[in-house]
Design a protein around this motif. Structure first.
Motif, PDB file in Angstrom:
ATOM      1  N   GLU A  81       0.825  -1.217   0.000  1.00 60.14           N
ATOM      2  CA  GLU A  81       0.000   0.000   0.000  1.00 60.14           C
ATOM      3  C   GLU A  81       0.855   1.261   0.000  1.00 60.14           C
ATOM      4  O   GLU A  81       0.473   2.289  -0.550  1.00 60.14           O
ATOM      5  N   ALA A  84       1.950   1.890  -3.534  1.00 61.22           N
ATOM      6  CA  ALA A  84       0.855   2.485  -4.293  1.00 61.22           C
ATOM      7  C   ALA A  84       0.738   3.968  -3.976  1.00 61.22           C
ATOM      8  O   ALA A  84       0.659   4.810  -4.869  1.00 61.22           O
ATOM      9  N   ARG A  85       0.772   4.280  -2.684  1.00 62.75           N
ATOM     10  CA  ARG A  85       0.599   5.686  -2.280  1.00 62.75           C
ATOM     11  C   ARG A  85       1.746   6.553  -2.765  1.00 62.75           C
ATOM     12  O   ARG A  85       1.576   7.738  -3.005  1.00 62.75           O
ATOM     13  N   PHE A  89       1.450   2.328  -9.834  1.00 59.59           N
ATOM     14  CA  PHE A  89       0.094   1.888 -10.145  1.00 59.59           C
ATOM     15  C   PHE A  89       0.168   0.666 -11.049  1.00 59.59           C
ATOM     16  O   PHE A  89       0.892   0.659 -12.039  1.00 59.59           O
ATOM     17  N   VAL A 101     -19.138  -3.425  -2.331  1.00 60.26           N
ATOM     18  CA  VAL A 101     -18.392  -2.169  -2.163  1.00 60.26           C
ATOM     19  C   VAL A 101     -18.627  -1.326  -3.411  1.00 60.26           C
ATOM     20  O   VAL A 101     -18.293  -1.741  -4.516  1.00 60.26           O
ATOM     21  N   ASP A 105     -17.290   4.542  -3.547  1.00 57.10           N
ATOM     22  CA  ASP A 105     -16.636   4.466  -2.233  1.00 57.10           C
ATOM     23  C   ASP A 105     -15.195   3.990  -2.369  1.00 57.10           C
ATOM     24  O   ASP A 105     -14.281   4.518  -1.737  1.00 57.10           O
ATOM     25  N   PHE A 106     -15.043   2.969  -3.192  1.00 58.94           N
ATOM     26  CA  PHE A 106     -13.718   2.402  -3.394  1.00 58.94           C
ATOM     27  C   PHE A 106     -12.748   3.460  -3.924  1.00 58.94           C
ATOM     28  O   PHE A 106     -11.646   3.634  -3.411  1.00 58.94           O
ATOM     29  N   VAL A 109     -11.958   6.126  -1.208  1.00 53.48           N
ATOM     30  CA  VAL A 109     -11.044   5.652  -0.166  1.00 53.48           C
ATOM     31  C   VAL A 109      -9.618   5.571  -0.712  1.00 53.48           C
ATOM     32  O   VAL A 109      -8.656   5.975  -0.053  1.00 53.48           O
ATOM     33  N   ALA A 110      -9.502   5.067  -1.948  1.00 52.88           N
ATOM     34  CA  ALA A 110      -8.172   4.968  -2.562  1.00 52.88           C
ATOM     35  C   ALA A 110      -7.562   6.368  -2.723  1.00 52.88           C
ATOM     36  O   ALA A 110      -6.404   6.611  -2.367  1.00 52.88           O
ATOM     37  N   SER A 113      -6.531   7.812   0.605  1.00 56.52           N
ATOM     38  CA  SER A 113      -5.323   7.165   1.148  1.00 56.52           C
ATOM     39  C   SER A 113      -4.091   7.867   0.600  1.00 56.52           C
ATOM     40  O   SER A 113      -3.118   8.099   1.313  1.00 56.52           O
ATOM     41  N   LYS A 116      -3.791  11.429   2.082  1.00 57.50           N
ATOM     42  CA  LYS A 116      -3.285  11.371   3.443  1.00 57.50           C
ATOM     43  C   LYS A 116      -1.773  11.168   3.439  1.00 57.50           C
ATOM     44  O   LYS A 116      -1.042  11.790   4.196  1.00 57.50           O
ATOM     45  N   VAL A 150     -17.768  -2.572  -7.238  1.00 59.32           N
ATOM     46  CA  VAL A 150     -16.510  -2.569  -7.988  1.00 59.32           C
ATOM     47  C   VAL A 150     -16.438  -3.766  -8.944  1.00 59.32           C
ATOM     48  O   VAL A 150     -16.428  -4.915  -8.502  1.00 59.32           O
ATOM     49  N   GLN A 166      -9.164   4.497 -12.484  1.00 56.27           N
ATOM     50  CA  GLN A 166      -8.422   4.548 -11.218  1.00 56.27           C
ATOM     51  C   GLN A 166      -7.059   5.201 -11.430  1.00 56.27           C
ATOM     52  O   GLN A 166      -6.585   5.978 -10.604  1.00 56.27           O
ATOM     53  N   LEU A 170      -5.675   8.514  -9.568  1.00 52.17           N
ATOM     54  CA  LEU A 170      -4.544   8.432  -8.644  1.00 52.17           C
ATOM     55  C   LEU A 170      -3.278   9.099  -9.202  1.00 52.17           C
ATOM     56  O   LEU A 170      -2.313   9.289  -8.464  1.00 52.17           O
TER      57      LEU A 170
ATOM     58  N   ALA B 432      -4.676  -2.991  -1.640  1.00 56.28           N
ATOM     59  CA  ALA B 432      -3.370  -2.438  -1.261  1.00 56.28           C
ATOM     60  C   ALA B 432      -2.765  -1.694  -2.450  1.00 56.28           C
ATOM     61  O   ALA B 432      -2.176  -0.624  -2.298  1.00 56.28           O
ATOM     62  N   GLN B 433      -2.921  -2.266  -3.650  1.00 55.63           N
ATOM     63  CA  GLN B 433      -2.354  -1.632  -4.833  1.00 55.63           C
ATOM     64  C   GLN B 433      -3.016  -0.286  -5.122  1.00 55.63           C
ATOM     65  O   GLN B 433      -2.500   0.538  -5.850  1.00 55.63           O
ATOM     66  N   ARG B 434      -4.152  -0.055  -4.537  1.00 62.99           N
ATOM     67  CA  ARG B 434      -4.779   1.264  -4.691  1.00 62.99           C
ATOM     68  C   ARG B 434      -4.556   2.110  -3.442  1.00 62.99           C
ATOM     69  O   ARG B 434      -5.238   3.099  -3.217  1.00 62.99           O
ATOM     70  N   VAL B 436      -4.947   1.189  -0.202  1.00 66.17           N
ATOM     71  CA  VAL B 436      -5.856   0.977   0.923  1.00 66.17           C
ATOM     72  C   VAL B 436      -5.303  -0.137   1.818  1.00 66.17           C
ATOM     73  O   VAL B 436      -4.972  -1.226   1.341  1.00 66.17           O
ATOM     74  N   MET B 444     -14.283  -2.529   4.665  1.00 66.60           N
ATOM     75  CA  MET B 444     -15.171  -2.146   3.548  1.00 66.60           C
ATOM     76  C   MET B 444     -15.896  -3.355   2.968  1.00 66.60           C
ATOM     77  O   MET B 444     -17.089  -3.310   2.677  1.00 66.60           O
TER      78      MET B 444
END
Lengths: 262, 478
Positions: A81, A84-85, A89, A101, A105-106, A109-110, A113, A116, A150, A166, A170, B432-434, B436, B444
């Motif tokens: 994670e 990714a952050r 990608f 989900v 929302d997905f 949240v991504a 993340s 943040k 999703v 996505q 991102l 995780a790859q996104r 999260v 979720m």
């Protein structure tokens, strides 16, 4: 804008990795600079997909040697994670369905993340709604996809478009597209490739993994690498793809074998 | 999203403490004398003793059921204490007379009985081991004619109501555990909603097992008169013991014409440790009778605790146009076993039922849905819709679905849908790859999976249930 002095985004040196004790990557080397598009081609089982998953940190693969520097950072020391952050990608070959989900929302949240991680404030549901609607146009997706779960019940093409959505959201530094063209009809392929091209810019880099030259007519690479037996055995310009399409992989493999022998 | 999940998942079972309090305990074992002793200790009317003895005699002739998909060593019924009560004054005039240790215990469990800190719209009956220690908001409810008290009091104060309805939905010889309960039950809640009354607040009972050697046998009876409605919630916890405790409760609901009962459960009994040592055997009979026309009974359950759960909240749809609903989330982790589901028995015309069951199995647990939909010969136009979804977390958990469908009326319409999904390495990697984290990803996916059921819970408990599930799944993946 401050530009990284080296402008190398990704540097892979002598990377080796196993799946269940079986060596799959046997010394991958690759350097990717900002603004570049690389294509990785090669026969089935040559390690292309494994390479993408190892970079993203899939837990089923064990790195046994080598190093990966991503924007000056030891990528292998990071959790999936965190990778990714910080801007890696991976567009999946088989995007999973996540029942229950909602796509919206997905995505939120991504996105949050990542915000943040960058020390930015999280975006609330209303602002996010506006933001994501702007991005939908890039992959010509209807807003109704946002309220669905999703990928659940999405066609193959819709799943791939959702992956690129996505990516658009991102804004990764390095996007790896793992056989994004597989299972796409020509219209979907154009939409997906068009989306990727819109997102490509001098600050980021794209690595396209594919079997076919077809995709490379739409996403034109600066470099083409051919993998065999867990390493890159040949690197060339975009014309290499045409040659591969025409002559298959055997001649590259043979040439490589002779090269090693001599 | 849920930043608290990380800290939550690292907590152990936080209700596992034991309260040190002097108790009135009778010797171990079960006999006709013990049944008489329990009845006399409770100063019961004669009909109750008869009720108990009849149940006990039936029980002696019955055999413990073994058809459920659960396994456990034989229970020694002579090694259980059938009555245990915290020692306190016989008759309490106000809350101030309740032993402060007991008030503290419930405070610690998040159930405030004291006047100032109560939830403003929820009346609580607090049950400790075998007896009810306090019931809040009684006077306020009485203004509307609503009776909410312990069943022991109800037997003394409203014997005609108890005599009329007790055992009318679950007869004394209904099944092995119901018969045992009918013989030895020590307390429970009684609710009576008079004609045309909408109960002004949520009613709730909180069950606490404290004694490690006693069984817990409560009895709940809810009667909704014509045109009335009530929403009732039960919660439960127990200390952590190495041994197993038997919990065999019976719940009976009666809804008359146009009445509506909504019964929700958040079950969090101690589930045993990760190797399956200790935990509650939760063998419960819950049944609602839609006796009147247009009546409705709705069961919502969130089952997270207990070493073994054996429980089938059911609806008997007698009144024409009556409606039965069952919404369930059953989560099992480690070595827990659950065999749970419902029975919808359609007898009246145009009766309708809905079953939404969500089973989540993690660790090495076994989770089975078992449900019966029965359409009787006179149930013209009856309809049922069932949806049973299973979610597997990791690679070592099991899920089973046993739907039984019996249709004796050709105008009936019965639908059954089922699905199985999984939270594994690949799903978590996708999140995780996104960017999260696993905690957020699981939270979720679980919330999404349980959404249809959580939507049925009263608001504050839905949030609680959501948190509880995250807590229970600590370390179950990756």
């Amino acid at each position: 804008m401050i530009i990284d002095h080296s402008n190398v985004i990704l540097s892979v040196k002598n990377l080796t990795a196993n799946v269940d004790e079986t060596p799959i990557l046997k010394g991958m080397n690759l350097e990717v600079k900002a603004g570049e598009i690389h294509a990785i081609m090669g026969p089935n089982g040559s390690g292309k997909s494994t390479f993408s998953k190892v970079l993203a940190g899939h837990p089923a693969y064990q790195v046994t040697g080598g190093e990966v520097i991503f924007q000056g950072q030891d990528l292998l020391a990071l959790e999936p994670e965190e990778r990714a952050r910080s801007g890696i990608f991976l567009a999946f070959q088989y995007p999973l369905e996540i029942p229950g989900v909602s796509n919206l929302d997905f995505l939120r949240v991504a996105y949050n993340s990542k915000r943040k991680h960058q020390g930015l404030e999280e975006v609330d549901a209303f602002d996010f709604d506006e933001l994501i609607r702007e991005k939908l146009g890039i992959v010509k997706m209807d807003a109704s996809f946002l309220s669905r779960s999703v990928n659940e019940g999405f066609s193959g093409g819709e799943k791939k478009r959702n992956e690129i959505l996505q990516m658009a959201l991102l804004e990764p530094k390095l996007a790896i597209l793992d056989e994004t063209d597989s299972g796409l009809d020509i219209d979907a392929l154009r939409i997906v490739a068009g989306g990727v091209n819109q997102l490509s810019n001098p600050e980021n880099a794209i690595v396209v993994i594919t079997h076919y030259q077809r995709l490379l007519e739409y996403i034109v690479p600066d470099y083409i690498h051919v993998t065999a037996n867990g390493r890159i055995i040949r690197t060339g310009g975009k014309e290499l793809a045409l040659e591969l399409e025409e002559r298959g992989y055997d001649w590259v493999l043979e040439a490589a074998a002779t090269g090693v022998a001599s | 999203m849920t930043t608290t999940v990380t800290s939550l998942v690292n907590q152990p079972y936080k209700y596992g403490f034991v309260t040190d309090i002097e108790s009135d305990v009778i010797p171990r074992g079960l006999s006709e004398d013990v049944v008489r002793l329990i009845s006399s200790k409770k100063n019961e009317p004669e009909f109750m003793l008869e009720f108990r003895l009849k149940a006990y005699r039936q029980w002696l002739k019955m055999a413990e059921p073994n058809w459920a998909e659960v396994g456990y060593p034989a229970i020694d019924y002579q090694n259980i204490i059938y009555y245990s009560a915290p020692k306190q004054k016989e008759k309490l005039n106000s809350l101030e007379e309740v032993d402060p240790t007991l008030l503290e215990t419930f405070e610690k469990l998040g159930i405030s009985l004291s006047e100032q800190k109560r939830l403003s719209n929820v009346a609580v009956d607090a049950i400790f081991d075998s007896v009810s220690v306090a019931t809040t908001f009684r006077e306020k409810l009485a203004k509307d004619g609503v009776i909410f008290c312990s069943i022991s009091e109800a037997m003394r104060e409203y014997p005609e109501l108890v005599q009329k309805y007790l055992g009318s939905v679950v007869p004394v010889g209904d099944n092995y555990f119901a018969a045992l309960n009918s013989a030895v039950f020590s307390d429970g809640s009684f609710v009576y909603i008079p004609k045309g009354t909408k109960c002004p607040m949520e009613l709730s009972t909180y069950f606490r097992i404290n004694n490690g050697d006693s069984g817990q046998f409560e009895r709940t009876l809810i009667v909704a008169e014509a045109g009335s409605s009530v929403s009732y919630l039960e919660g439960c916890t127990a200390p952590m013991f190495d041994t197993n405790q038997l919990h065999a409760a019976v719940v009976e609901l009666v809804a008359l014409d146009d009445a509506e009962i909504k019964y929700s459960t958040v079950q969090n009994w101690y589930a045993g440790d990760k190797d399956g040592k200790g935990g509650i055997y939760n063998f419960v009979t819950k049944r609602g009778l839609c006796q009147g026309v247009n009546s409705k009974i709705s069961w919502t359950q969130v089952e997270t605790g207990s070493a073994i759960t054996w429980k089938y909240p059911s609806c008997v749809l007698v009144g024409d146009n009556s409606v039965g609903e069952f919404y369930s989330v059953a989560l099992t982790n480690n070595c827990q076993q659950a065999d749970t589901g419902t029975k919808m028995v359609h007898i009246g015309k145009n009766t309708r039922s809905t079953i939404i069951s969500k089973g989540i199995s993690a660790g090495r647990s076994e989770n089975s849905y078992r449900g019966l939909v029965k359409i009787g010969p006179k149930a013209d136009g009856a309809r049922n819709y069932s949806q049973c979804d299973s979610m597997l977390i990791g690679d070592n958990a099991g899920a089973n679905t046993f739907p039984y469908i019996q249709v004796q009326n050709h105008t009936a319409k019965v639908e059954h849908e089922a699905s199985t999904s999984k939270i594994g390495e690949d799903q978590l990697f996708f999140f995780a790859q996104r960017g999260v984290s696993s905690e957020d990803a699981i939270s979720m996916m679980i919330s999404g999976f349980c959404k249809d059921v959580f939507n049925q819970l009263p608001m504050e408990f839905a949030v609680e249930a959501d948190r509880l599930l995250s807590l229970k799944l600590e370390g179950s993946v990756g």
